[in-house]
Motif scaffolding. Sequence first.
Motif, mmCIF file in Angstrom:
data_model
loop_
_atom_site.group_PDB
_atom_site.id
_atom_site.type_symbol
_atom_site.label_atom_id
_atom_site.label_comp_id
_atom_site.label_asym_id
_atom_site.label_seq_id
_atom_site.Cartn_x
_atom_site.Cartn_y
_atom_site.Cartn_z
ATOM 1 N N ASN A 18 0.794 -1.216 0.000
ATOM 2 C CA ASN A 18 0.000 0.000 0.000
ATOM 3 C C ASN A 18 0.832 1.275 0.000
ATOM 4 N N THR A 19 2.124 1.173 -0.314
ATOM 5 C CA THR A 19 2.907 2.396 -0.410
ATOM 6 C C THR A 19 2.269 3.354 -1.398
ATOM 7 N N SER A 20 1.836 2.837 -2.560
ATOM 8 C CA SER A 20 1.276 3.714 -3.576
ATOM 9 C C SER A 20 -0.090 4.249 -3.195
ATOM 10 N N ARG A 21 -0.715 3.637 -2.193
ATOM 11 C CA ARG A 21 -2.013 4.120 -1.740
ATOM 12 C C ARG A 21 -1.880 4.861 -0.405
ATOM 13 N N SER A 22 -0.633 5.239 -0.104
ATOM 14 C CA SER A 22 -0.334 5.864 1.178
ATOM 15 C C SER A 22 -1.046 7.201 1.341
ATOM 16 N N GLY A 23 -1.165 7.595 2.596
ATOM 17 C CA GLY A 23 -1.633 8.936 2.895
ATOM 18 C C GLY A 23 -0.492 9.919 2.775
ATOM 19 N N ARG A 24 -0.423 10.872 3.686
ATOM 20 C CA ARG A 24 0.604 11.903 3.601
ATOM 21 C C ARG A 24 1.785 11.519 4.468
ATOM 22 N N GLN A 25 2.886 12.246 4.262
ATOM 23 C CA GLN A 25 4.020 12.089 5.151
ATOM 24 C C GLN A 25 3.675 12.690 6.505
ATOM 25 N N ALA A 26 4.465 12.357 7.504
ATOM 26 C CA ALA A 26 4.218 12.906 8.837
ATOM 27 C C ALA A 26 4.229 14.427 8.775
ATOM 28 N N PRO A 107 16.671 7.848 25.364
ATOM 29 C CA PRO A 107 16.577 9.198 25.942
ATOM 30 C C PRO A 107 17.892 9.713 26.492
ATOM 31 N N ASP A 108 18.823 8.828 26.832
ATOM 32 C CA ASP A 108 20.098 9.272 27.400
ATOM 33 C C ASP A 108 21.006 9.922 26.364
ATOM 34 N N LEU A 109 20.766 9.667 25.074
ATOM 35 C CA LEU A 109 21.632 10.217 24.030
ATOM 36 C C LEU A 109 21.103 11.529 23.453
ATOM 37 N N HIS A 110 19.857 11.872 23.711
ATOM 38 C CA HIS A 110 19.290 13.166 23.302
ATOM 39 C C HIS A 110 19.465 13.398 21.799
ATOM 40 N N LEU A 111 18.828 12.560 21.005
ATOM 41 C CA LEU A 111 18.914 12.637 19.549
ATOM 42 C C LEU A 111 17.506 12.776 18.972
ATOM 43 N N PRO A 112 16.903 13.955 19.102
ATOM 44 C CA PRO A 112 15.489 14.118 18.738
ATOM 45 C C PRO A 112 15.209 14.031 17.241
ATOM 46 N N GLN A 113 16.226 14.184 16.387
ATOM 47 C CA GLN A 113 15.991 14.143 14.942
ATOM 48 C C GLN A 113 16.183 12.748 14.353
ATOM 49 N N ALA A 114 16.433 11.763 15.193
ATOM 50 C CA ALA A 114 16.639 10.387 14.734
ATOM 51 C C ALA A 114 15.538 9.497 15.296
ATOM 52 N N GLY A 115 15.522 8.245 14.845
ATOM 53 C CA GLY A 115 14.548 7.300 15.357
ATOM 54 C C GLY A 115 13.162 7.468 14.783
ATOM 55 N N ARG A 116 13.067 7.867 13.507
ATOM 56 C CA ARG A 116 11.772 8.151 12.891
ATOM 57 C C ARG A 116 11.299 7.065 11.929
ATOM 58 N N LEU A 117 11.989 5.934 11.906
ATOM 59 C CA LEU A 117 11.681 4.915 10.903
ATOM 60 C C LEU A 117 10.244 4.424 10.996
ATOM 61 N N ILE A 118 9.769 4.113 12.193
ATOM 62 C CA ILE A 118 8.433 3.524 12.331
ATOM 63 C C ILE A 118 7.362 4.469 11.802
ATOM 64 N N GLN A 119 7.424 5.734 12.186
ATOM 65 C CA GLN A 119 6.403 6.670 11.720
ATOM 66 C C GLN A 119 6.494 6.856 10.209
ATOM 67 N N ARG A 120 7.685 6.749 9.652
ATOM 68 C CA ARG A 120 7.825 6.932 8.211
ATOM 69 C C ARG A 120 7.404 5.689 7.440
ATOM 70 N N LEU A 121 7.575 4.511 8.030
ATOM 71 C CA LEU A 121 7.003 3.315 7.413
ATOM 72 C C LEU A 121 5.483 3.408 7.405
ATOM 73 N N GLU A 122 4.932 3.864 8.513
ATOM 74 C CA GLU A 122 3.481 4.018 8.584
ATOM 75 C C GLU A 122 2.997 5.051 7.563
ATOM 76 N N SER A 123 3.748 6.139 7.435
ATOM 77 C CA SER A 123 3.389 7.170 6.468
ATOM 78 C C SER A 123 3.422 6.626 5.046
ATOM 79 N N ALA A 124 4.300 5.653 4.801
ATOM 80 C CA ALA A 124 4.393 5.020 3.479
ATOM 81 C C ALA A 124 3.341 3.943 3.282
ATOM 82 N N GLY A 125 2.520 3.692 4.298
ATOM 83 C CA GLY A 125 1.473 2.689 4.190
ATOM 84 C C GLY A 125 1.964 1.278 4.371
#
Length: 317
Positions: A18-26, A107-125
């Motif tokens: 369903n990537t091609s039927r995906s909604g929007r990006q986060a 949380p100990d490494l304080h890397l707020p711009q990383a770790g987004r794979l799951i939400q981006r897989l979901e965004s890709a459907g």
Amino acid sequence: MLAVETAQQKDKSVSLDNTSRSGRQASDDLVPSRYAVKVGEIEVLVVSDGVLPISAITMTTNAEPAARAAWQRDMFLPDTFDWPLNAVVVRSGDQTILVDAGLGADPDLHLPQAGRLIQRLESAGIDLASVTDVVLTHMHMDHIGGLLVDGMKNRLRPDLRVHLSAAEIDFWASPDFSRTAMPQGFPDALRAAAARFLVEYRSNLRTFQDECEVAPGVTLRRTGGHTPGHSIVRLSSGGARLTFAGDAVFPVGFERPDWHNGFEHDPEEAARVRVRLLRELANTDELLVATHMPFPSVGHVAVAGDAFRWVPAFWDY
């Protein structure tokens, strides 16, 4: 044929559940975070897990300061810059394969711009329950962390197969950091993530010695170097080829493959692996994707005198 899918444009030729039927990006994504490629009959989706700040010194631990500074000027890079994190989803036959799983959340490494794979897989459907196999190039936290996010395992299939080399598992039983030069906090975080991963996923593990075929046209091959069990993924179908190099290659490694990265557990062997791989890719003209190359990290390798040159592929709309 390369194809890109953004919030405005959707590639109708790549299904990937369903990537091609995906909604929007986060809603907080200001740049494209997935890019689709066809390798013969194999479908590939490069997915950004985000970025993490790394110093130029960490990427060039044995470089002379003047040479490092010259490279930074040539690349328009500051002393600390954002290091890309890329993972790949592969569809071959009836198998959907996740190649590496991103950083997850520490949380100990304080890397707020990383770790987004799951939400981006979901965004890709892409439904996590549709993933039949996970391939791990190695067990550093930025490759296994996504599997350790709270609730993640419950969303994956009980019969999920997790492929990695036996040498990698052996190494993390008692890991040696004596030749690394990582930023403060990373060795402890890496040890903890590897130990937790082996507890949570031991029953899913499928190990190999030197090489194994995960799916039609999808081969996992151990290279060593970066870690003793570090592996690359080779895709081949219909005369087309692509290699996912994991951490065998970094941006500076084309011009200066002899420069060491602070995350390499055997820097000299990692440099030898890098040179062999880049020579091979330059000879075959196949596509290269790597974890820490700038997104979407799709391109070719060319020979440049005694070193190499990175040639990014033109985005195909």
